[in-house]
Scaffold this motif. Structure first.
Motif, PDB file in Angstrom:
ATOM      1  N   VAL A   1       0.912  -1.169  -0.030  1.00  0.00           N
ATOM      2  CA  VAL A   1      -0.119   0.063   0.041  1.00  0.00           C
ATOM      3  C   VAL A   1       0.722   1.237  -0.003  1.00  0.00           C
ATOM      4  O   VAL A   1       1.962   1.282   0.699  1.00  0.00           O
ATOM      5  N   THR A   2       0.433   2.036  -0.906  1.00  0.00           N
ATOM      6  CA  THR A   2       1.367   3.295  -0.965  1.00  0.00           C
ATOM      7  C   THR A   2       0.672   4.700  -0.650  1.00  0.00           C
ATOM      8  O   THR A   2       1.359   5.718  -0.605  1.00  0.00           O
ATOM      9  N   ASP A   3      -0.702   4.513  -0.521  1.00  0.00           N
ATOM     10  CA  ASP A   3      -1.343   5.943  -0.249  1.00  0.00           C
ATOM     11  C   ASP A   3      -2.391   5.605   0.844  1.00  0.00           C
ATOM     12  O   ASP A   3      -3.101   4.300   0.831  1.00  0.00           O
ATOM     13  N   TRP A   4      -2.661   6.609   1.814  1.00  0.00           N
ATOM     14  CA  TRP A   4      -3.604   6.386   2.618  1.00  0.00           C
ATOM     15  C   TRP A   4      -5.096   6.072   2.233  1.00  0.00           C
ATOM     16  O   TRP A   4      -5.918   5.571   2.947  1.00  0.00           O
ATOM     17  N   ALA A   5      -5.195   6.389   0.909  1.00  0.00           N
ATOM     18  CA  ALA A   5      -6.798   6.257   0.633  1.00  0.00           C
ATOM     19  C   ALA A   5      -6.886   5.073  -0.057  1.00  0.00           C
ATOM     20  O   ALA A   5      -8.059   4.621  -0.643  1.00  0.00           O
ATOM     21  N   GLU A   6      -5.898   4.114  -0.248  1.00  0.00           N
ATOM     22  CA  GLU A   6      -5.949   2.869  -0.745  1.00  0.00           C
ATOM     23  C   GLU A   6      -6.811   1.942   0.232  1.00  0.00           C
ATOM     24  O   GLU A   6      -6.997   2.137   1.179  1.00  0.00           O
ATOM     25  N   GLN A   7      -7.315   0.966  -0.382  1.00  0.00           N
ATOM     26  CA  GLN A   7      -7.970  -0.013   0.293  1.00  0.00           C
ATOM     27  C   GLN A   7      -6.896  -0.948   1.121  1.00  0.00           C
ATOM     28  O   GLN A   7      -5.784  -0.795   0.983  1.00  0.00           O
TER      29      GLN A   7
END
Length: 118
Positions: free
Chosen positions: A32-38
């Motif tokens: 995961v690379t972004d806070w908005a990802e699942q």
């Protein structure tokens, strides 16, 4: 209830991305690379926000209701568990007073979060 829960999550993600807050190691290890990802639990996002905005004894007191609402064992009206229940459990329907209490539990968190975005 749904809108409050979504507002909490999207606001949290926005601040974490604005401040380039590091992802928890166990989440980053999954790619995961972004806070908005699942794949990132709402509790993890809120805890990361609290680490950014809970900087003084005054804010600690203001954020007490949000911390109680974060407890996975809490059945408080504004708890994350209860907000998820309104979403996913056909037998749970919030009353007007329950929604007001839920907002009261998260108002200081959201106010401090959005002030930190400025």
């Amino acid at each position: 209830a749904l809108l409050l829960r979504v507002f909490i999550e999207l606001s949290s993600e926005a601040l974490l991305n604005d401040k380039k807050a590091p992802l928890p190691p166990k989440v980053a290890a999954r790619g995961v690379t972004d806070w908005a990802e699942q794949g990132i639990f709402l509790r993890e996002k809120i805890n990361a926000v609290l680490a950014l905005i809970d900087t003084s004894p005054t804010t600690k007191k203001q954020l007490q209701k949000a911390r109680v609402a974060l407890d996975p064992n809490s059945n408080a009206t504004g708890s994350i568990t209860t907000l998820h229940g309104y979403f996913h459990n056909v037998h749970m329907t919030p009353t007007q007073s329950a929604l007001r209490e839920a907002w009261d539990a998260w108002e200081a968190y959201l106010t401090l979060l959005h002030a930190a975005r400025i």
